[in-house]
Design an enzyme around this catalytic site. Structure first.
Site, short mmCIF file in Angstrom:
data_model
loop_
_atom_site.label_atom_id
_atom_site.label_comp_id
_atom_site.label_asym_id
_atom_site.label_seq_id
_atom_site.Cartn_x
_atom_site.Cartn_y
_atom_site.Cartn_z
N PRO A 89 0.82 -1.22 0.00
CG PRO A 89 -0.65 -1.51 1.77
CD PRO A 89 0.64 -2.01 1.22
CD GLU A 116 0.97 -5.87 10.28
OE1 GLU A 116 0.00 -6.65 10.40
OE2 GLU A 116 0.83 -4.68 9.91
NE ARG A 154 -6.33 -6.63 -21.22
CZ ARG A 154 -6.51 -5.47 -21.86
NH1 ARG A 154 -5.69 -4.46 -21.66
NH2 ARG A 154 -7.51 -5.33 -22.72
CG ASP A 169 -8.17 -2.14 -23.35
OD1 ASP A 169 -9.13 -2.62 -23.94
OD2 ASP A 169 -7.17 -2.78 -23.02
#
Ligand code: 4H4
Length: 246
Positions: A89, A116, A154, A169
């Site tokens: 994060p 963690e 992809r 896209d």
């Protein structure tokens, strides 16, 4: 392209990469995904990979060893240098632009944290880039790794057929994609927009661009503010705005 994933749950990663477009890209040898389990390199009899965190507090941290030995084995498994990415994060937010850049590299490594996270000393010494897939905390980096494998896989040449091409896209031109309609033409939920049935490719392209501009304006004004719009796009967006207000 080769992607090496370091994870305590290698089978999860392998299964994610075995299906759909990415699975087919692997079968076509456009992409190779390998998984490495640090527990296989743990030398103590408990095969330890984590420890409590110095300074106290809840949660465990993934230790330097056996991660370092695992990374050394991973790097040595193929000649190409590894651009090693840690999923956390605290990383830079992943964007389509970054995905497109990563997709051009010959080899990347994905380090999946659990608990963690990973001992800071290992990160400082081994990791080239830290990436986040969003501002939330997962129980493991494997889902984030699966996202990167899919988004990068992809884009390998030959992975998508014409019907799936990546050009239209969302984000490919900095805008959100336009709406799409399939069979039937008429349905209780509504009809397919006339223009899409007209066969007038120029009109269809204009309609799709207008819808992309309008959707981006409504849903992601932050993206629109980063786009340079030519005169035609500005006029189409203005048209959409006028129609939207009514
Ligand atoms: N979001 C995410 N995008 O990519 N990975 C994401 C994620 O949640 N990974 C979590 C398992 C691991 C992890 C890593 C680091 C930290 S920490 N101590 O740095 O906060 C917390 C949790």
């Amino acid at each position: 392209m080769r992607i090496d994933v370091v994870s305590l749950f290698p089978d999860f990663v392998r299964q994610c990469a075995a299906v759909g477009v990415v699975g087919r890209a692997q079968q076509r040898e456009l992409l190779q995904v390998e998984a490495w389990n640090p527990r296989d390199y743990a030398i103590d009899r408990h095969r330890s990979v984590d420890s409590s965190s110095y300074g106290g507090g809840p949660g465990m941290v993934m230790m330097i060893e056996p991660l370092r030995t695992t990374l050394a084995a991973m790097r040595a498994a193929a000649p190409e240098a590894v651009h090693l990415i840690y999923l956390s994060p605290q990383g830079t937010r992943l964007t389509q632009g970054r995905v497109e850049a990563l997709a051009k590299l010959p080899r990347i490594g994905l380090l999946c944290g659990r608990y963690e996270g990973v001992d800071e000393r290992l990160l400082a010494h081994e990791v080239d880039e830290e990436l986040s897939i969003g501002d939330y905390v997962l129980s493991g980096g494997e889902l984030a790794a699966a996202v990167i494998i899919d988004a990068v896989g992809r884009l390998q040449d030959g992975a998508l057929n014409d019907a799936q091409s990546a050009e239209q896209d969302s984000f490919s031109d900095g805008l959100l994609d336009c709406p799409h309609y399939g069979k039937p033409v008429h349905h209780a939920l509504g009809d397919v927009p006339e223009v899409l049935l007209s066969g007038d490719h120029a009109a269809i392209a204009r309609w799709r661009l207008k819808q992309s501009l309008g959707r981006t304006w409504l849903r992601r004004p932050d993206l629109l503010s980063q786009c340079w719009l030519d005169a035609e796009s500005r006029a189409l967006l203005e048209e959409f705005r006028r129609e939207h207000v009514r």
